[in-house]
Design a protein around this motif. Structure first.
Motif, mmCIF file in Angstrom:
data_model
loop_
_atom_site.group_PDB
_atom_site.id
_atom_site.type_symbol
_atom_site.label_atom_id
_atom_site.label_comp_id
_atom_site.label_asym_id
_atom_site.label_seq_id
_atom_site.Cartn_x
_atom_site.Cartn_y
_atom_site.Cartn_z
ATOM 1 N N LYS A 45 -0.121 14.437 8.696
ATOM 2 C CA LYS A 45 -0.713 13.448 7.809
ATOM 3 C C LYS A 45 0.097 13.285 6.537
ATOM 4 O O LYS A 45 0.235 12.199 5.999
ATOM 5 C CB LYS A 45 -2.152 13.846 7.476
ATOM 6 C CG LYS A 45 -3.108 13.721 8.650
ATOM 7 C CD LYS A 45 -4.520 14.095 8.247
ATOM 8 C CE LYS A 45 -5.476 13.933 9.421
ATOM 9 N NZ LYS A 45 -6.862 14.307 9.057
ATOM 10 N N ARG A 46 0.644 14.419 6.045
ATOM 11 C CA ARG A 46 1.434 14.356 4.826
ATOM 12 C C ARG A 46 2.700 13.545 5.027
ATOM 13 O O ARG A 46 3.139 12.799 4.155
ATOM 14 C CB ARG A 46 1.771 15.773 4.368
ATOM 15 C CG ARG A 46 2.528 15.826 3.029
ATOM 16 C CD ARG A 46 2.957 17.245 2.705
ATOM 17 N NE ARG A 46 3.861 17.750 3.734
ATOM 18 C CZ ARG A 46 3.727 18.924 4.330
ATOM 19 N NH1 ARG A 46 2.696 19.698 4.043
ATOM 20 N NH2 ARG A 46 4.593 19.323 5.238
ATOM 21 N N ASP A 47 3.305 13.701 6.187
ATOM 22 C CA ASP A 47 4.563 13.016 6.470
ATOM 23 C C ASP A 47 4.371 11.600 6.988
ATOM 24 O O ASP A 47 5.333 10.855 7.138
ATOM 25 C CB ASP A 47 5.376 13.821 7.496
ATOM 26 C CG ASP A 47 5.754 15.198 6.952
ATOM 27 O OD1 ASP A 47 5.812 15.327 5.717
ATOM 28 O OD2 ASP A 47 5.963 16.118 7.757
ATOM 29 N N LYS A 48 3.110 11.235 7.273
ATOM 30 C CA LYS A 48 2.847 9.891 7.795
ATOM 31 C C LYS A 48 3.108 8.861 6.715
ATOM 32 O O LYS A 48 2.648 8.999 5.586
ATOM 33 C CB LYS A 48 1.399 9.790 8.267
ATOM 34 C CG LYS A 48 1.056 8.451 8.893
ATOM 35 C CD LYS A 48 -0.393 8.437 9.356
ATOM 36 C CE LYS A 48 -0.760 7.094 9.967
ATOM 37 N NZ LYS A 48 -2.167 7.064 10.417
ATOM 38 N N PRO A 49 3.853 7.803 6.989
ATOM 39 C CA PRO A 49 4.146 6.812 5.947
ATOM 40 C C PRO A 49 2.880 6.083 5.511
ATOM 41 O O PRO A 49 1.975 5.848 6.306
ATOM 42 C CB PRO A 49 5.137 5.853 6.642
ATOM 43 C CG PRO A 49 4.887 6.043 8.106
ATOM 44 C CD PRO A 49 4.484 7.481 8.278
ATOM 45 N N ALA A 50 2.812 5.739 4.212
ATOM 46 C CA ALA A 50 1.664 5.017 3.679
ATOM 47 C C ALA A 50 1.623 3.610 4.265
ATOM 48 O O ALA A 50 2.664 3.022 4.580
ATOM 49 C CB ALA A 50 1.773 4.937 2.149
ATOM 50 N N PRO A 51 0.403 3.045 4.426
ATOM 51 C CA PRO A 51 0.314 1.686 4.962
ATOM 52 C C PRO A 51 0.985 0.688 4.035
ATOM 53 O O PRO A 51 0.959 0.834 2.811
ATOM 54 C CB PRO A 51 -1.202 1.443 5.029
ATOM 55 C CG PRO A 51 -1.801 2.447 4.089
ATOM 56 C CD PRO A 51 -0.899 3.634 4.138
ATOM 57 N N GLU A 52 1.597 -0.299 4.613
ATOM 58 C CA GLU A 52 2.329 -1.283 3.827
ATOM 59 C C GLU A 52 1.365 -2.165 3.049
ATOM 60 O O GLU A 52 0.331 -2.582 3.561
ATOM 61 C CB GLU A 52 3.185 -2.156 4.750
ATOM 62 C CG GLU A 52 4.319 -1.393 5.429
ATOM 63 C CD GLU A 52 5.194 -2.320 6.239
ATOM 64 O OE1 GLU A 52 4.959 -3.543 6.194
ATOM 65 O OE2 GLU A 52 6.101 -1.839 6.921
ATOM 66 N N ARG A 53 1.701 -2.431 1.777
ATOM 67 C CA ARG A 53 0.885 -3.311 0.951
ATOM 68 C C ARG A 53 1.236 -4.761 1.257
ATOM 69 O O ARG A 53 2.324 -5.083 1.707
ATOM 70 C CB ARG A 53 1.138 -3.024 -0.528
ATOM 71 C CG ARG A 53 0.730 -1.623 -0.947
ATOM 72 C CD ARG A 53 0.931 -1.436 -2.433
ATOM 73 N NE ARG A 53 0.104 -2.353 -3.195
ATOM 74 C CZ ARG A 53 0.138 -2.441 -4.524
ATOM 75 N NH1 ARG A 53 0.971 -1.682 -5.208
ATOM 76 N NH2 ARG A 53 -0.624 -3.291 -5.156
ATOM 77 N N ALA A 54 0.253 -5.636 0.973
ATOM 78 C CA ALA A 54 0.493 -7.054 1.194
ATOM 79 C C ALA A 54 1.641 -7.526 0.302
ATOM 80 O O ALA A 54 1.790 -7.077 -0.839
ATOM 81 C CB ALA A 54 -0.776 -7.854 0.884
ATOM 82 N N ALA A 55 2.448 -8.407 0.825
ATOM 83 C CA ALA A 55 3.594 -8.904 0.074
ATOM 84 C C ALA A 55 3.126 -9.699 -1.145
ATOM 85 O O ALA A 55 2.129 -10.419 -1.091
ATOM 86 C CB ALA A 55 4.452 -9.777 0.986
ATOM 87 N N LEU A 56 3.825 -9.533 -2.253
ATOM 88 C CA LEU A 56 3.500 -10.277 -3.461
ATOM 89 C C LEU A 56 3.915 -11.737 -3.295
ATOM 90 O O LEU A 56 4.967 -12.038 -2.747
ATOM 91 C CB LEU A 56 4.207 -9.656 -4.659
ATOM 92 C CG LEU A 56 3.753 -8.246 -5.047
ATOM 93 C CD1 LEU A 56 4.612 -7.720 -6.189
ATOM 94 C CD2 LEU A 56 2.298 -8.240 -5.445
ATOM 95 N N VAL A 57 3.055 -12.622 -3.775
ATOM 96 C CA VAL A 57 3.286 -14.060 -3.646
ATOM 97 C C VAL A 57 3.411 -14.663 -5.046
ATOM 98 O O VAL A 57 2.660 -14.302 -5.951
ATOM 99 C CB VAL A 57 2.122 -14.740 -2.890
ATOM 100 C CG1 VAL A 57 2.340 -16.245 -2.823
ATOM 101 C CG2 VAL A 57 1.982 -14.150 -1.503
ATOM 102 N N LYS A 58 4.349 -15.548 -5.219
ATOM 103 C CA LYS A 58 4.542 -16.225 -6.492
ATOM 104 C C LYS A 58 4.134 -17.686 -6.359
ATOM 105 O O LYS A 58 4.396 -18.325 -5.340
ATOM 106 C CB LYS A 58 6.009 -16.140 -6.927
ATOM 107 C CG LYS A 58 6.267 -16.704 -8.321
ATOM 108 C CD LYS A 58 7.730 -16.518 -8.720
ATOM 109 C CE LYS A 58 7.981 -17.093 -10.109
ATOM 110 N NZ LYS A 58 9.398 -16.929 -10.518
#
Length: 204
Positions: A45-58
């Motif tokens: 669990k420690r080594d599991k990558p964090a879920p990707e955040r939604a891309a920022l939109v301009k």
């Protein structure tokens, strides 16, 4: 008899030693094995990558302070309203503050990006990059206990009034999100009073 007993004791001791050797060959005890599995799970669990955040939109429109500057000009009109919105699930009420937003190309593009055709949006700043000057061209008013609010001395033109609404119907467990932001559209004449109706839609 004594010799026979000594022989039996020797045989039993040899058997116990053999069992101990066999257990050592098989590996750790069940308790130790579970502890090892727990450690492995923690490491995984420690080594599991964090879920990707939604891309920022301009916003795809440049902010124009001159277009929004009428919010700073003195006017003769009072903008009033009740911070509630009637939907098919019931009536949603707002508390806290409302914001008066001048109708500009930038604000319109921002709202279209946030709403995506819906009546409400939640967590508006989670993914949208907003020009830092945008907040300087807004006015705020406090919502009273009766849900009413007012902006005095508003300059003529088109505006939105933005509020955050809460679903207070405890029987409606399926409505999500619990909080959402919506806007009412208002045309402000030169003098008199203009009424904001949140149920009329954002007028985008």
């Amino acid at each position: 008899m004594i010799g026979a007993r000594l022989l039996l004791v020797a045989l039993a001791g040899a058997q116990l030693s053999a069992c101990a050797s066999e257990r050592s060959a098989r590996g750790p005890s069940p308790a130790a094995s579970f502890a090892s599995l727990d450690d492995a799970e923690i490491a995984r669990k420690r080594d599991k990558p964090a879920p990707e955040r939604a891309a920022l939109v301009k916003v795809d429109v440049e902010f124009d302070g001159a277009e929004a500057s009428r919010i700073t000009m003195p006017g003769h009109t009072r903008v009033v309203g009740v911070a509630k919105m009637v939907l098919n699930i019931g009536t949603l009420h707002a508390q806290g503050e409302v914001r008066l937003v001048p109708h500009t190309d930038y604000a319109q593009a921002r709202y279209r990006t946030l709403f995506k055709g819906l009546r409400c949006f939640s967590d508006p700043d989670a993914f949208l990059i907003t020009d830092a000057r945008y907040a300087s061209y807004l006015r705020t008013a406090t919502i009273g206990q009766d849900g009413r609010f007012a902006f005095d001395h508003v300059y003529p033109g088109r505006y939105w009034v933005e509020a955050t609404f809460e679903n207070q119907n405890e029987l409606d467990r399926d409505y999500k999100p619990r909080l959402c932001t919506s806007i009412g559209y208002v045309e402000v004449p030169d003098g008199g009073e203009a009424v904001v109706d949140f149920s009329a839609g954002p007028g985008l």
